[in-house]
Scaffold this active site. Structure first.
Site, mmCIF file in Angstrom:
data_model
loop_
_atom_site.group_PDB
_atom_site.id
_atom_site.type_symbol
_atom_site.label_atom_id
_atom_site.label_comp_id
_atom_site.label_asym_id
_atom_site.label_seq_id
_atom_site.Cartn_x
_atom_site.Cartn_y
_atom_site.Cartn_z
ATOM 1 C CB SER A 23 -0.947 0.001 1.192
ATOM 2 O OG SER A 23 -0.233 -0.081 2.401
ATOM 3 C CG HIS A 75 -2.299 3.768 3.429
ATOM 4 N ND1 HIS A 75 -3.602 3.635 3.831
ATOM 5 C CD2 HIS A 75 -1.917 2.536 3.005
ATOM 6 C CE1 HIS A 75 -3.994 2.388 3.650
ATOM 7 N NE2 HIS A 75 -2.976 1.691 3.158
#
Length: 80
Positions: A23, A75
């Site tokens: 991610s 993230h």
């Protein structure tokens, strides 16, 4: 580099857990799309739609990070 940055920020803030996944690297791709959009702003026909679509995707993906067992630090680290 964005995958490494996401893993590094995740390791700094979540010291007693394990985080796996790509991610951080995917958020790095979103950031590169945003910087490309800003750099080539004059080349786009529908500027506002492209910008709002990209920002919407980023916000939705960050909102998913509120769920348990989802590493939002990766993230953010990948995005930066």
């Amino acid at each position: 580099m964005s995958g490494f940055g996401g893993s590094l920020l995740s390791a700094l803030f979540i010291q007693y857990g394990i985080s796996v996944g790509a991610s951080g690297a995917l958020f790095g791709l979103l950031e590169s799309m945003l910087s490309e959009l800003i750099s080539n702003w004059t080349m786009y026909e529908n500027k506002l739609a492209a910008l709002l679509t990209l920002i919407f995707i980023i916000i939705i993906n960050l909102a998913v990070g509120i769920l348990p067992h989802v590493d939002n630090f990766a993230h953010i680290g990948g995005f930066v």
